[in-house]
Scaffold this active site. Structure first.
Site, PDB file in Angstrom:
ATOM      1  N   GLN A 197      34.135  38.099  -8.856  1.00  0.00           N
ATOM      2  CA  GLN A 197      34.648  36.790  -8.457  1.00  0.00           C
ATOM      3  C   GLN A 197      34.934  36.856  -6.955  1.00  0.00           C
ATOM      4  OE1 GLN A 197      34.451  34.208 -10.164  1.00  0.00           O
ATOM      5  NE2 GLN A 197      35.690  34.145 -12.037  1.00  0.00           N
ATOM      6  N   SER A 198      34.822  35.725  -6.273  1.00  0.00           N
ATOM      7  CA  SER A 198      34.867  35.738  -4.809  1.00  0.00           C
ATOM      8  C   SER A 198      36.264  35.908  -4.237  1.00  0.00           C
ATOM      9  CB  SER A 198      34.249  34.447  -4.250  1.00  0.00           C
ATOM     10  OG  SER A 198      32.886  34.356  -4.615  1.00  0.00           O
TER      11      SER A 198
END
Length: 694
Positions: A24-25
């Protein structure tokens, strides 16, 4: 086709392991977008359905919360690439291409390695073999679209930010002393102590003109400066500690203190280790600058004056920099000299001389930039003396204004420092009282909490006691600056400014500061004379000339009249007598020291003057040994005859050394001058020998 899974997955792929990459960023997405994370973990079931045992499906999720824009600092992705390169991976699983990489360079490097090691890549749409051209082209297109998607998102966000910044409505972290109101307006911090401390910093710079001087004064007066915690534990709290030079520069360079909104003052770049760093941007390249956007501590005009002063204080070799801030060193015109030949800045160079440093004004612009020669240089003392004399002449009418300004500055500085120390003491009392109330409210049986609160109370009391003692000490020191003797010394400026200017207790920095109040710059042109052109504050110019300093070889040279006098005295006296006579006549050497026999000897040898001994020998004088041989006696007898005056002698050295006049055709009378009585020795004329018959 890429969806024909049965054909692409073979025994060789199943023999190797499967690797599921989860990312996930940002940490916010990790906590809020939990469904996306669950979908990524669910791909393990897809790998099991293709024939991989569950124990050989490895999940790499160490990059959760990291951006996929680059592989730097993504340890999980780097581990995945190394497994593919070594042929350990049969298949790589990811929910979509953007999970693996949003950078074409990283994505295509992974595809190249997967093609060489025959590793499959699987996403939510199907299974792909990078060794096949069609699959590889499709994966490349997906990677390009993933990178483009990131670019579009960034462009939209950046466009919105820039549009809001152009209206001056973008909320950005504010420096200490400024806060946001609930309706997003920028106002001065309501904390009076923070306001007064920030104002004191700008007032001190206005008086001294130097960031270093601001640090020295605030530290010398024990003034603490606030700092707000931006992140982590205690976010938003204000800490008080001693200020340093970098902090002062940050505050002076920040346009928010002048009430201006600025955006784009820095830009992000990457160093050799691919680490992001912030670089300053020139003011002309700022994306947004809105003066008078909110309340500030100084005006925009004063902010620009501060920037110009800081730029002039720089001591580098950039064009236009002069380093005008007064520094240690006796060179009075430091930072204000211009070369009359090339127009460049002249610098101060110090050389040791007789246990001290002597200043020289040098134009070395050609030396620094082109490895050339010095344009011109001159000894600084004569120039400083001429400028000082002119300054004292000009300062006579303005001495009263200077005295009043000095008195007002000292009074204002003492009052500001005392007020800030008072607020610090008041805050310390409040914190000590707050710690006491916390301690009294705790349950006495809860010793863990009670002991911690008691220790905190004691620490606050110690801080309060230290501040109280420092406050009293500073008050006594400030009182000495404002008592009657100090006031009399300040008022003495009006009547005796030259004495104060020349007083040894007046430091070089103070002299340079006073000079800078009246003189803008000085241009030097060294020719047969040193031509000095002074440009006063306001534009008026004035020129004067001083004699060019003589070379050291000329300064050390003994005057011709002294050499002639020594040559004359050598006819009748020795070096010691000559030194005494020169001192009686008031002659001194080049250092102003009296003459000694050794100094006379050095002059005599330097100019090739014959010594007293040589002159007596040329006049026919004999040594004691020569006279003894002529008289047929021992040398001690000759010295005895000389002391008694029987033989005439002339002293040629200071250690009782003599030369004798030739005795002529005489002989010493035998039997005379015995040690135990008898007649005094005397010389008689020698009778010529009788010639016998042939």
């Amino acid at each position: 086709m890429s969806t024909d899974i049965a054909i692409k997955v073979d025994a060789d792929h199943l023999r190797r392991d499967a690797f599921l990459y989860v990312r996930q960023s940002s940490l916010r997405q990790v906590f809020e977008n939990t469904e996306s994370t669950k979908r990524q973990y669910a791909l393990r079931d897809r790998a099991v359905a293709l024939g991989w045992p569950i124990e050989r499906v490895h999940v790499i999720d160490s990059d959760l919360g990291l951006s996929g824009a680059q592989s730097q600092d993504r340890d999980g992705f780097q581990h995945l690439v190394s497994e593919v390169a070594m042929g350990h991976a049969g298949i790589v699983l990811g929910l979509e291409v953007s999970r693996l990489a949003r950078n074409n360079a990283d994505w295509h490097r992974l595809l190249e390695l997967a093609a060489l090691s025959r590793t499959l890549i699987m996403d939510e749409d199907g299974v792909y073999d990078p060794a096949y051209f069609n699959d590889r082209m499709l994966l490349g297109l997906k990677g390009t679209m993933s990178e483009a998607e990131l670019h579009i998102l960034k462009s939209r966000l950046q466009g919105g930010i820039l549009n809001k910044a152009r209206r001056g409505e973008l909320e950005m972290p504010l420096p200490i002393g400024l806060v946001y109101t609930p309706d997003a307006r920028v106002v001065l911090d309501p904390d009076r102590q923070i306001q007064d401390t920030v104002r004191l910093l700008f007032d001190t710079f206005r008086q001294t003109g130097s960031a270093c001087a601001v640090v020295r004064r605030l530290r010398g007066e024990k003034i603490l400066f606030p700092r707000r915690i931006r992140r982590g534990i205690g976010k938003g709290d204000v800490l008080w500690n001693e200020i340093d030079h970098s902090r002062v520069l940050q505050i002076l360079h920040n346009p928010r203190y002048a009430g201006a909104f600025a955006y784009g003052r820095t830009r992000t770049a990457y160093n050799a280790k691919l680490k992001p760093v912030q670089l300053r941007v020139a003011r002309s390249d700022w994306q947004v600058l809105i003066p008078d956007a909110h309340d500030g501590y100084i005006s925009w005009a004063e902010y620009e004056r501060n920037q110009a002063a800081l730029e002039q204080n720089a001591t580098g070799f950039s064009p236009g920099l002069r380093g005008r801030m007064p520094r240690q060193g006796s060179g009075l015109l430091q930072g204000r000299l211009l070369c009359g030949r090339c127009g460049a800045r002249m610098r101060v160079h110090y050389e040791p001389f007789e246990g001290r440093l002597r200043p020289y004004y040098v134009c070395n612009e050609a030396v620094v930039r082109h490895a050339g020669k010095h344009c011109q240089w001159v000894r600084g003392a004569p120039v400083d003396e001429a400028v000082s004399a002119l300054l004292l002449e000009v300062m006579a009418p303005a001495a009263i204004d200077v005295a009043l300004a000095v008195q007002q500055e000292i009074t204002q500085r003492v009052e500001q420092a005392a007020a800030l120390r008072g607020t610090q003491l008041q805050r310390a009392r409040y914190e000590a009282e707050l710690a006491r109330r916390r301690y009294l409210k705790v349950d006495p049986d809860n010793r863990l909490v009670a002991d911690a609160l008691e220790a905190d109370w004691n620490a606050r009391l110690r801080d309060l006691d230290a501040l109280q003692r420092e406050h009293e000490r500073q008050n006594e020191a400030d009182h000495s600056l404002l008592d009657e003797p100090a006031q009399q010394r300040i008022r003495a400026l009006t009547a005796d400014f030259p004495r104060i200017w020349n007083d040894e207790r007046t430091g070089a920095v103070e002299r340079k500061r006073m000079l800078g109040l009246l003189i803008e710059d000085v241009t030097l042109l060294v020719d047969d004379e040193v031509n000095i052109n002074i440009r006063w504050r306001g534009g008026r110019t004035q020129s004067l000339s001083v004699a060019r300093p003589r070379p050291m070889s000329v300064i050390r040279k003994t005057p011709a009249q002294v050499v002639a006098l020594i040559n004359e005295l050598l006819e009748a006296t020795n070096d010691r007598q000559i030194a005494a006579r020169l001192n009686e006549l008031g002659h001194r050497n080049w250092r102003g020291e009296p003459f000694t026999p050794k100094k006379v000897m050095l002059v005599r040898r330097t100019y090739g003057l014959k010594s007293r001994y040589e002159r007596l020998r040329e006049g026919g004088m004999l040594t004691g040994e020569e006279v003894a041989q002529q008289l047929g006696v021992c040398e001690s007898t000759v010295h005895q005859l000389g002391r008694k005056g029987t033989l005439k002698r002339h002293r040629y050295a200071s250690n009782h050394r003599y030369l004798y006049e030739p005795p002529g055709n005489v002989r010493l009378e035998k039997g005379a001058g015995s040690r135990y009585g008898g007649r005094q020795p005397r010389l008689i004329v020698a009778q010529p020998l009788q010639q016998g018959a042939s």
